[in-house]
Design a protein around this motif. Structure first.
Motif, PDB file in Angstrom:
ATOM      1  N   LEU A 431       0.835  -1.201   0.000  1.00  0.00           N
ATOM      2  CA  LEU A 431       0.000   0.000   0.000  1.00  0.00           C
ATOM      3  C   LEU A 431       0.878   1.261   0.000  1.00  0.00           C
ATOM      4  N   GLY A 432       2.017   1.171   0.675  1.00  0.00           N
ATOM      5  CA  GLY A 432       2.965   2.286   0.632  1.00  0.00           C
ATOM      6  C   GLY A 432       3.495   2.515  -0.771  1.00  0.00           C
ATOM      7  N   GLY A 433       3.684   1.424  -1.518  1.00  0.00           N
ATOM      8  CA  GLY A 433       4.112   1.554  -2.909  1.00  0.00           C
ATOM      9  C   GLY A 433       3.074   2.283  -3.749  1.00  0.00           C
ATOM     10  N   LEU A 434       1.792   2.031  -3.450  1.00  0.00           N
ATOM     11  CA  LEU A 434       0.717   2.721  -4.166  1.00  0.00           C
ATOM     12  C   LEU A 434       0.748   4.224  -3.863  1.00  0.00           C
ATOM     13  N   ILE A 435       1.005   4.584  -2.605  1.00  0.00           N
ATOM     14  CA  ILE A 435       1.082   5.998  -2.230  1.00  0.00           C
ATOM     15  C   ILE A 435       2.232   6.679  -2.971  1.00  0.00           C
ATOM     16  N   ARG A 436       3.364   6.013  -3.066  1.00  0.00           N
ATOM     17  CA  ARG A 436       4.502   6.599  -3.773  1.00  0.00           C
ATOM     18  C   ARG A 436       4.218   6.735  -5.266  1.00  0.00           C
ATOM     19  N   ALA A 437       3.568   5.717  -5.829  1.00  0.00           N
ATOM     20  CA  ALA A 437       3.215   5.795  -7.250  1.00  0.00           C
ATOM     21  C   ALA A 437       2.264   6.957  -7.507  1.00  0.00           C
ATOM     22  N   ALA A 438       1.294   7.160  -6.611  1.00  0.00           N
ATOM     23  CA  ALA A 438       0.369   8.283  -6.739  1.00  0.00           C
ATOM     24  C   ALA A 438       1.120   9.605  -6.610  1.00  0.00           C
ATOM     25  N   GLY A 439       2.104   9.646  -5.710  1.00  0.00           N
ATOM     26  CA  GLY A 439       2.927  10.840  -5.561  1.00  0.00           C
ATOM     27  C   GLY A 439       3.728  11.136  -6.806  1.00  0.00           C
ATOM     28  N   GLU A 453      -7.721  11.252  -7.887  1.00  0.00           N
ATOM     29  CA  GLU A 453      -7.471  10.898  -9.282  1.00  0.00           C
ATOM     30  C   GLU A 453      -6.066  10.360  -9.469  1.00  0.00           C
ATOM     31  N   HIS A 454      -5.116  10.926  -8.754  1.00  0.00           N
ATOM     32  CA  HIS A 454      -3.732  10.429  -8.832  1.00  0.00           C
ATOM     33  C   HIS A 454      -3.646   9.008  -8.290  1.00  0.00           C
ATOM     34  N   VAL A 455      -4.389   8.723  -7.222  1.00  0.00           N
ATOM     35  CA  VAL A 455      -4.389   7.370  -6.653  1.00  0.00           C
ATOM     36  C   VAL A 455      -4.995   6.378  -7.640  1.00  0.00           C
ATOM     37  N   LYS A 456      -6.074   6.781  -8.299  1.00  0.00           N
ATOM     38  CA  LYS A 456      -6.720   5.893  -9.274  1.00  0.00           C
ATOM     39  C   LYS A 456      -5.783   5.590 -10.440  1.00  0.00           C
TER      40      LYS A 456
END
Length: 509
Positions: A431-439, A453-456
């Protein structure tokens, strides 16, 4: 722009009134930064206070290493420094020295005093500054001793004695200027000065870059005393990180070793045995935490950890019988550590029974959680988690509250995939990887905050490769038949399960 005022969050209602995760207060105690895992955190706090061992069992990414590091940060600071010293009677049996914190700090203070006092060249006696090469007697200016000629008047700063009145002085000066490796003056000048009681003491002035180091009698004595003790090597420093992660990649990494010297430690050309001793992870973790992830993969090395836990000391020896270090040994090197071990459930059977017995006898075993209930409090903890991940990354912007809500929905979906209804996943590494990808998406779009939208978009970009194979080919097996060479295909398990021995296309034809 003023920094956002940070507040602790206990319920989701606390989060809803915020503009972004920049307002979320990250707890000072690292144990309070771990999400869920209430039982593990409670036992971790006990382990830190009572110095108990801990075995954490559960899948990767659920916070096991974070708990181990948090324990180390709650332990008292180390109070011992471990050294080895030259043994003149038997060099292959170096002496072991264990110094307490007071002794080490006294030595450090003496070391500082032995350095002497750094002064500007202008504050030194002019004759001393001249002899050291800082002062030009011709014009009275100061410059670096590397300048053979004074930058101010152009005359040579080197005191040539008779050569100064020699008709060939200019030629000598030219020769000196042609030798850039030279410098004006001496490296060290000895003088005396009279004290208030009428006695004299020796004062030494040394070059120290753009400064001059002045050493009085007291500083010189301390320097001499330290030089007499120079035949020692520090294995484990007093000021050290109390958290040591051991991989068990080799016996040397875990247990220490003695380096090889092709000259066999010859007193003239070799390296003394004590200088070649290196500590293992078990020694570096003395008074701290030894964290061993996937401990079952250590195999037979587990028995050495067991011995170290029992004796709280373990010898350092040369581990290669072909090495000159094989005959060197340092006995009783301290290794009083708190063991925090981790493994998956299926690997429990591969942990040595005596080692597990030792952990249970002086510690705890805990099965970590993979999900926590979807409550207002835990949703607030998710907001804290997002803030923590952003702070640790340091390269992505803060997240808006709608982005946090999207992360919560994803955490709920992943918990459901694990068979946990109305829950939030605790597999937080992914889940932390998803946050970084969204960032990263937000950075590329030059956005000030991470949005929903960035998270999606990040969900699509951060998909596991298995999901990508399934989307492209329909299944992993079909992908194996289409995206690899014939030779690779024929060597695959799938090929043998689905091809006739007689060469026909399918066993079901």
């Amino acid at each position: 722009m003023a920094a956002a005022k940070k507040r602790a969050v206990e319920t989701w209602e606390d989060v809803e009134g915020m503009k972004s995760t920049a307002e979320v207060l990250i707890p000072a105690d690292p144990l309070d930064r771990v999400l869920g895992q209430e039982e593990a955190i409670e036992l971790a706090k006990i382990a830190a206070i009572q110095r108990r061992h801990l075995l954490l069992v559960g899948p990767p990414g659920t916070g096991k290493s974070m708990i181990a590091r948090a324990i180390s940060m709650n332990l008292p600071k180390p109070r011992q420094e471990i050294r080895v010293a030259h043994n003149p009677e038997n060099p292959e049996r170096p002496f072991l020295e264990i110094l307490d914190d007071k002794t080490v700090k006294t030595e450090e203070a003496a070391q500082q005093e032995s350095v002497g006092k750094l002064i500007d060249p202008e504050k030194a006696p002019a004759k001393v500054a001249q002899r050291l090469g800082y002062y030009c007697s011709a014009c009275g200016s100061y410059s670096a001793p590397e300048d053979l000629n004074c930058p101010n008047c152009g005359k040579s700063k080197i005191d040539r004695g008779i050569a100064g009145n020699n008709p060939f002085g200019d030629i000598l000066g030219m020769l000196e200027s042609a030798m850039p490796q030279m410098s004006a003056g001496k490296e060290r000048v000895n003088t005396t000065r009279q004290l208030a009681d009428g006695t004299e003491e020796t004062v030494v002035f040394e070059r120290a870059g753009n400064k001059i180091r002045m050493l009085d009698t007291k500083a010189l004595q301390k320097r001499n005393n330290l030089q007499k003790k120079s035949n020692t090597k520090t294995l484990v420093k007093l000021d050290r990180d109390p958290f040591v992660m051991a991989t068990g990649a080799s016996e040397t990494e875990l247990l220490g070793d003695v380096r090889h010297d092709p000259y066999g430690g010859h007193d003239k050309i070799g390296v003394p045995a004590y200088q070649r001793v290196i500590p293992g992870s078990i020694h570096e973790a003395h008074e701290g935490v030894l964290f061993v992830d996937e401990i079952s993969h250590l195999g037979n090395l587990q028995r050495f950890i067991l011995t170290a836990m029992q004796d709280k000391k373990f010898p350092i020896t040369g581990r290669n019988p072909q090495s000159s270090g094989a005959s060197v040994k340092v006995d009783n090197v301290p290794c009083d550590f708190v063991l925090v071990a981790a493994c998956n459930m299926q690997d429990l059977q591969n942990i040595l029974s005596p080692l597990r017995s030792r952990i249970i006898g002086n510690g705890y075993e805990v099965l970590v959680d993979t999900a926590m209930p979807d409550t207002s409090h835990n949703r607030a903890k998710y907001a804290q988690f997002v803030a923590q991940e952003i702070a640790m990354d340091g390269h992505i912007p803060n997240a808006s509250i709608d982005a946090v809500e999207e992360i919560i929905l994803e955490g709920k979906r992943r918990a459901k995939a694990d068979g946990q209804k109305n829950s939030l996943t605790l597999r937080l590494r992914e889940l932390g990887g998803l946050i970084r990808a969204a960032g990263d998406v937000a950075i590329m779009e030059k956005a000030k905050l991470i949005t929903a939208e960035h998270v999606k978009k990040a969900k699509i970009r951060a998909r596991p490769v298995e999901d990508q194979i399934k989307e492209r080919y329909g299944s992993y097996q079909k992908g194996m038949t289409k995206d690899i060479s014939d030779a690779q295909n024929q060597n695959s398990e799938y090929y043998f399960q689905n091809e006739h021995i007689d060469g026909s296309d399918s066993m079901f034809n």
